[in-house]
Design an enzyme around this catalytic site. Structure first.
Site, PDB file in Angstrom:
ATOM      1  N   GLY A  43      -1.812   8.192 -12.600  1.00 46.59           N
ATOM      2  CA  GLY A  43      -2.170   6.986 -11.968  1.00 46.59           C
ATOM      3  C   GLY A  43      -2.326   6.522 -10.430  1.00 46.59           C
ATOM      4  O   GLY A  43      -3.438   4.795  -9.969  1.00 46.59           O
ATOM      5  N   CYS A  44      -1.888   7.076 -10.391  1.00 45.04           N
ATOM      6  CA  CYS A  44      -1.026   7.254  -8.360  1.00 45.04           C
ATOM      7  C   CYS A  44      -2.086   7.631  -7.781  1.00 45.04           C
ATOM      8  O   CYS A  44      -1.819   9.078  -7.833  1.00 45.04           O
ATOM      9  CB  CYS A  44      -0.020   6.981  -7.994  1.00 45.04           C
ATOM     10  SG  CYS A  44       1.430   5.222  -8.621  1.00 45.04           S
ATOM     11  N   GLN A  45      -3.144   7.822  -6.661  1.00 46.56           N
ATOM     12  CA  GLN A  45      -3.033   8.826  -5.796  1.00 46.56           C
ATOM     13  C   GLN A  45      -2.341   8.725  -4.806  1.00 46.56           C
ATOM     14  O   GLN A  45      -2.036  10.750  -4.861  1.00 46.56           O
ATOM     15  CB  GLN A  45      -4.536   7.527  -4.974  1.00 46.56           C
ATOM     16  CG  GLN A  45      -4.757   8.913  -4.062  1.00 46.56           C
ATOM     17  CD  GLN A  45      -6.190   7.899  -3.256  1.00 46.56           C
ATOM     18  OE1 GLN A  45      -6.248   6.532  -2.684  1.00 46.56           O
ATOM     19  NE2 GLN A  45      -7.253   9.102  -2.877  1.00 46.56           N
ATOM     20  N   SER A  46      -1.125   8.139  -4.764  1.00 45.52           N
ATOM     21  CA  SER A  46       0.374   9.315  -4.032  1.00 45.52           C
ATOM     22  C   SER A  46       0.929   9.688  -4.801  1.00 45.52           C
ATOM     23  O   SER A  46       0.882   9.445  -6.565  1.00 45.52           O
ATOM     24  CB  SER A  46       0.676   7.791  -2.546  1.00 45.52           C
ATOM     25  OG  SER A  46      -0.419   7.290  -2.043  1.00 45.52           O
TER      26      SER A  46
END
Length: 143
Positions: free
Chosen positions: A55-58
Site C-alpha cells: 500500500g506504499c509507493q515507497s
C-alpha cells in the site's frame, strides 16, 4: 523503537508541540526528514517481501516484536520523508500495549496539519502503516 513518552497521548501532544515551532511546511518537511534519520538501524536481512508494507509507493519494511503487553515495531523506508512519517507513528504506537494502540486515534496527523500537506500516495502509505500497526495489535489481543 521504544517510546520516550510514557503514553501514546503524551507522545501525540509532544509531536504537536514540536511541530508548532515551525512556521511553514518547508521547515516541517525538513524536520520530518531529520526525524527519519533517527530511526534505529534496520537489518538488511529483514528487508524481505514478507516484511514489506503493502500500500506504499515507497519501499517500507516493518517488523513487529513483543506481545500484547509490549508491542514494538521496527521499520524503515527508502524515502526520507516516509522515514519521518514512520518515526512519528512509531513514537506514538511502538512499545505500547495492544490495548493502548487500539485505543489511540492518530490525532497528531490532524494536529500538525500533516493530512493537508501529504501527497495522495504518501497519505495512502501512512494509512497503510497505521492499519498494519492496528491489525498487529488486534492479533495480539488475548482471545
Amino acid at each position: 523503537m521504544r517510546p520516550t513518552e510514557a503514553t501514546a497521548a503524551e507522545a501525540q501532544a509532544a509531536i504537536a508541540e514540536e511541530f508548532s515551532f515551525f512556521g511553514d511546511w518547508s521547515e516541517r518537511y525538513q524536520y520530518l526528514i531529520d526525524l527519519g534519520r533517527k530511526l534505529p538501524p534496520f537489518p538488511e536481512e529483514w528487508k524481505t517481501e514478507e516484511n514489506r508494507l503493502q500500500g506504499c509507493q515507497s519501499m517500507v519494511w516493518i517488523v513487529p516484536e513483543g506481545d500484547a503487553a509490549d508491542l514494538a515495531f521496527k521499520a524503515v523506508s527508502d524515502s526520507s520523508i516516509v522515514s519521518g512519517l514512520i518515526y512519528l507513528a512509531l513514537r506514538v504506537y511502538s512499545g505500547r500495549s495492544a490495548e493502548e494502540i487500539l485505543a489511540t486515534t492518530p490525532d497528531y496527523i490532524a494536529d500538525i496539519g500533516l493530512a493537508k500537506h501529504l501527497s495522495p500516495t504518501r497519505s495512502n502509505g501512512l494509512a497503510a502503516l497505521l492499519q498494519f500497526i492496528q491489525d498487529t495489535a488486534r492479533r495480539h489481543l488475548p482471545a
